[in-house]
Enzyme design. Sequence first.
Site, PDB file in Angstrom:
ATOM      1  N   HIS A  93      -5.398   1.499  -6.633  1.00 61.13           N
ATOM      2  CA  HIS A  93      -7.017   1.444  -6.410  1.00 61.13           C
ATOM      3  C   HIS A  93      -7.745   0.637  -7.553  1.00 61.13           C
ATOM      4  CE1 HIS A  93     -10.876   2.618  -4.768  1.00 61.13           C
ATOM      5  NE2 HIS A  93      -9.735   3.116  -3.658  1.00 61.13           N
ATOM      6  N   GLU A  96      -4.456   4.919   1.437  1.00 54.24           N
ATOM      7  CA  GLU A  96      -3.392   5.024   2.766  1.00 54.24           C
ATOM      8  C   GLU A  96      -1.904   5.051   2.888  1.00 54.24           C
ATOM      9  OE1 GLU A  96      -5.428   3.573   4.182  1.00 54.24           O
ATOM     10  OE2 GLU A  96      -6.188   1.759   4.038  1.00 54.24           O
TER      11      GLU A  96
END
Length: 382
Positions: free
Chosen positions: A261, A319
């Site tokens: 991320h 996700e």
Amino acid sequence: MKSETIVNPGLEGVIAAQTRLSSVDGQAGELIIAGFPVAELAGKATFEETVYLLWHDALPNSEQLTAFQKALASERVLSQVTLDLLAGIAAQKVPVIDALRMAASTLSLRTPNEAATDNAERDAYALVARFPTIVAAYWRLVNGAEPVAPRSDLHHAANFLYMLSGEVPSAERARALETYWNTVSDHGLNASTFTARVIISTQSDMVSAIVGAIGALKGPLHGGAPGPALDMVFEIGDASSAEPYLRAKLARGERLMGFGHRVYKVRDPRAEVLSAAAARLYQRDGDMTLYNRARQVEQTALALLAEFKPEHKLQTNVEFYTALLLHGLGLSKDLFTPTFATGRIAGWTAHGFEQRRLNRLIRPQSVYVGPKDRRWVPRAER
Ligand code: ACO
């Protein structure tokens, strides 16, 4: 501007807005949504409460909530123009997220009773209310079925699952979807939200901003990752294959979807909320096989990412468990990114309102690195 100026192409660390909508602390692994830690809000609020919270910076009381639910529910039905467009593009089987982007544009059409002027509030209601109807109607059309009309007596999440399958879902399944939508409702100045704010900052309209945001969300580095993340778990099959499979992927220089991320350098707090919600869902359905396999894949992936990229602190992102949760709800992976959009629309529209209030044109600069001394050559001589 001189060519030695420092260029920051990913805008890392650049603070381009003040917001009351959400706070992302990548070092602490903390996400606050309108004052609430994500774990405090996600499993308790209805999706309508979260939208209201983001739009009004306060939770609604009972009366306000009833009125808000009613107003949203009354906006669910698609116009004939939207339905005709969906039917037309279903014949070409365009991906659901592209269908949502194309159909979202039609939401700026006004009915004969509506003023043709820019009305951000009217657009925001239409966008939030009709996104699930568009996704469900298109999904059915592309699969050769007739769309199921929305029901105004069901809450937003239950109605979405109902329009997809034609069956009213259990309270637990609707709750799982609400928990997901609340978890992803807003997340700082991510790429799609930034896109929306840039568009609003030119004094453009809410629908245009959201159409741009969908385009940004679609890419695999942003909202397009959960489908490939689930593929990976399925391709691995037995958990004992995880190590060689993932090692080979990393050795080829490929990225593991659902990991890493830009902001979080510790585990994404949304992964925690969604993994708990997925565990509840699979447990209730009586088969934990896929969930347990995914957890083993996650552990192996984390160990290998630490081995291959020790300096980057790559952790599980939202996700990975999005994929597991939405799969557990019976959604095809083609619906993952559009379903993300139907949750993130809460934050996108709220940022649209905020940007309109505090507006300053967003306009960064670039450093020119090309030549400056070219001379025109006639076409015949090139
Ligand atoms: N798997 C393997 N390696 C990775 C991964 C990953 N998932 N993520 C980053 N890396 C590596 C990169 O290859 C790079 O290595 P290098 O310096 O040796 O070349 C290093 O880590 C830094 O990568 P960047 O691309 O600079 O990191 P950035 O902050 O731009 O990336 C991103 C963030 C795009 C999310 C990235 O981690 C990624 O591609 N992840 C996989 C896709 C994904 O899961 N996206 C969903 C994100 S969550 C969301 O948007 C809702």
